[in-house]
Design an enzyme around this catalytic site. Structure first.
Site, PDB file in Angstrom:
ATOM      1  N   ASP A 190       0.817  -1.221   0.000  1.00 52.38           N
ATOM      2  CA  ASP A 190       0.000   0.000   0.000  1.00 52.38           C
ATOM      3  C   ASP A 190       0.850   1.269   0.000  1.00 52.38           C
ATOM      4  OD1 ASP A 190      -2.220  -1.767   0.325  1.00 52.38           O
ATOM      5  OD2 ASP A 190      -1.871  -1.775   2.475  1.00 52.38           O
TER       6      ASP A 190
ATOM      7  N   GLU B 198     -11.329   1.034  -3.086  1.00 51.23           N
ATOM      8  CA  GLU B 198     -10.589   1.541  -1.932  1.00 51.23           C
ATOM      9  C   GLU B 198      -9.325   2.260  -2.375  1.00 51.23           C
ATOM     10  OE1 GLU B 198      -9.811  -2.015   0.282  1.00 51.23           O
ATOM     11  OE2 GLU B 198      -8.451  -2.831  -1.231  1.00 51.23           O
TER      12      GLU B 198
END
Length: 575
Positions: free
Chosen positions: A38, A198
């Site tokens: 991420d 997301e």
């Protein structure tokens, strides 16, 4: 190492780097190898900065800095003190809770990291930290807490000075940086139909607001999609050629490509970083988990960005000149560890814990890195029902950052009772480990090799420590000399010719399952395996000491069959 080997290494380095900084550069992925999931990245005054997810490991939210996009230095962590998030870590039971995807941004000389901490009931999950000096990790603020309706917060400043936070699904809210107050939540886009829209990031360019997200879940259907609008609050219209980045439904070695962030270099060229997994389409063995990869981006005026597909060997814009002129004292990600511990020495910055450790659990001493034996072993019940498992694990490790590597430490340990144990481990979660310990069993010093994986039954085997080794430092080693096999060995520290291979474990044991979001750590542990009471082993339990900590990479796979050499400072390449 022989001089001819050193010369060969530098020849290989020259061959590798010769084309990299030409007009059409060539480079290898991943640029942040090992578990670095991420990523969120920016460029500020000629230096690139990235933050990654760390879930329940501590210190949390590392900040990496680079001048050239290929060499990355760990300059510090955002979360380094229990007081920044009081009561959070020790009340987090899950293996993949904690610090989810963060975003790093800079505004008017202040660096911000915004994140969501999951897994603690009764506390606000949204956390915002700030500093004016990311090279001094002590300057990161205590958290500003906020109610976060969803995960993966982004931070965006509009031209009118208003600040917004966007979270998955995708929801945007006006945001007060000082108090954490949020305005009404507005849904601005639902993506293209993939699950889990997301990881939103908002960019303003040429009068357009671009909203880039990840969707499809974080496995092999992972993808990056994009929409744009004339107002930050929408309505947003999706790009007709979405997804703009994915490796789903391909035979590529790099899979799970997604969760991207975009930024410019000092020449105005656009780049992107995202996560990817070196698993191939089989998606079975990927012990380093989700790593960070780099790709060039073409983004012409009023047009949609074009993201180069992720591969092991990439071509792109001319990269900045190679440089290690980055301030701070932290290590470079792919460099070897050469640690000889002394009293009062700080713990090296790339060594991390599974949750915040108990006070005094790990200390640098003149006898080595001292670990106080913990009542729970590495498999201490992760759901918290076994004697305070969230606090009673004695363990410290570093990321596995190479496909092929050797890690070793010298253990000095004199157990006085049965089940007292210390050793080395390749660790994914408390439910997935490969380990080799020195333990007293039936009043005899014994090697114990054990594996524990989500999709396999636990295994264990023992053999007696040679009588001539008792009372002497023992070198324990973890080696990966093939893409999928960990070999754990022992030898006398004073005589490596005595080396004994004790056991092997497959990479699949440390892939996915209970650790689908994380990646393998290699390090040391110490336990009395349940003896004692509460959090503590019985009074008088000896400590374990680890000295001569070494980690050296030997190669990186850029495809299922091809590797590139890892070039390191040859003066530090002891194993």
């Amino acid at each position: 190492m022989k001089l001819s080997s050193i010369r060969l290494a530098f020849v290989l380095l020259a061959q590798l780097l010769a084309p990299v900084w030409s007009q059409n550069s060539t480079f290898h992925n991943p640029v942040l190898s090992g578990w670095h999931s991420d990523p969120s990245c920016i460029q500020h005054e000629g230096t690139f900065y990235c933050v990654i997810s760390t879930f329940i490991t501590f210190p949390g939210l590392p900040i990496y800095a680079s001048k050239d996009l290929l060499q990355w230095k760990l300059i510090g962590h955002v979360w380094t003190r229990e007081s920044q998030l009081p009561g959070y870590s020790w009340n987090t039971n899950g293996q993949q809770e904690g610090m989810f995807a963060a975003t790093i941004r800079e505004n008017k000389g202040i660096f911000y990291v915004i994140c969501e901490y999951l897994g603690v009931s009764g506390k606000k999950p949204g956390v915002l930290f700030r500093t004016t000096n990311p090279y001094d990790e002590t300057t990161w603020s205590n958290a500003v807490f906020f109610d976060a309706p969803k995960i993966d917060p982004d931070l965006f400043w509009d031209d009118d000075g208003k600040v917004y936070v966007a979270t998955h699904s995708v929801v945007i809210q006006e945001f007060d940086l000082a108090t954490g107050r949020t305005g009404p939540a507005i849904n601005i886009w639902n993506g293209t139909g993939g699950v889990w829209p997301e990881g939103p990031h908002i960019y303003k360019k040429d009068g357009w607001y671009y909203l880039m997200i990840a969707e499809g879940g974080t496995a092999t259907d992972h993808a990056v999609t994009i929409a744009r609008a004339k107002k930050v609050t929408g309505p947003y219209t999706g790009y007709e050629r979405n997804p703009i980045l994915t490796n789903r439904k391909t035979q590529e070695f790099f899979q799970t490509v997604g969760h991207a962030d975009l930024f410019q270099d000092t020449n105005g060229k656009w780049w992107g970083m995202c996560l990817a997994t070196r698993s191939g389409p089989q998606y079975q063995s990927y012990p380093m988990g989700r790593e960070t990869v780099l790709f060039p981006v073409t983004w012409n005026k009023d047009e949609w960005p074009i993201l180069a597909p992720v591969r092991g060997v990439m071509s792109g814009w001319a990269l900045p000149a190679p440089s290690r002129e980055v301030p701070g004292t932290g290590p470079w990600n792919v460099d070897p560890d050469v640690y000889d511990f002394k009293s009062g020495q700080p713990i090296p910055r790339n060594l991390i814990y599974w949750r915040i450790p108990r006070d005094g659990a790990v200390t640098a001493t003149d006898s080595g890195l001292q670990l106080v034996l913990a009542r729970n072993n590495l498999q201490g019940a992760p759901n918290g029902n076994q004697n305070g498992a969230t606090r009673a694990i004695s363990f410290i490790a570093r990321r596995q950052t190479h496909s092929l590597f050797t890690y070793s430490v010298d253990l000095t340990f004199a157990p006085t009772a049965n089940n007292q144990e210390a050793g080395v481990t390749a660790f994914l979660t408390q439910q997935a480990t490969i380990q080799l310990g020195v333990v007293q069993l039936n009043n005899q010093l014994t090697f114990r090799f054990a594996t524990n994986g989500t999709n396999s039954s636990p295994t264990s085997k023992t053999q007696a420590v040679p009588t001539a080794w008792v009372g002497k430092p023992i070198r324990l080693q973890i080696q990966m000399s093939s893409i999928n096999t960990y070999t754990l060995s022992a030898m006398l520290a004073s005589d490596t010719k005595t080396k004994i291979a004790i056991g092997t474990g497959r990479g699949e044991l440390l892939s996915g399952g209970s650790g689908s979001f994380v990646g393998t750590l290699v390090g040391v542990y110490a336990t009395c395996n349940g003896n004692g009471s509460g959090l503590d082993c019985p009074s008088g339990t000896p400590n374990a000491h680890f000295q001569r900590w070494r980690y050296t990479g030997a190669g990186q796979f850029v495809s299922a069959t091809a590797t590139v050499p890892t070039v390191v400072d040859m003066a530090k390449s002891e194993v």
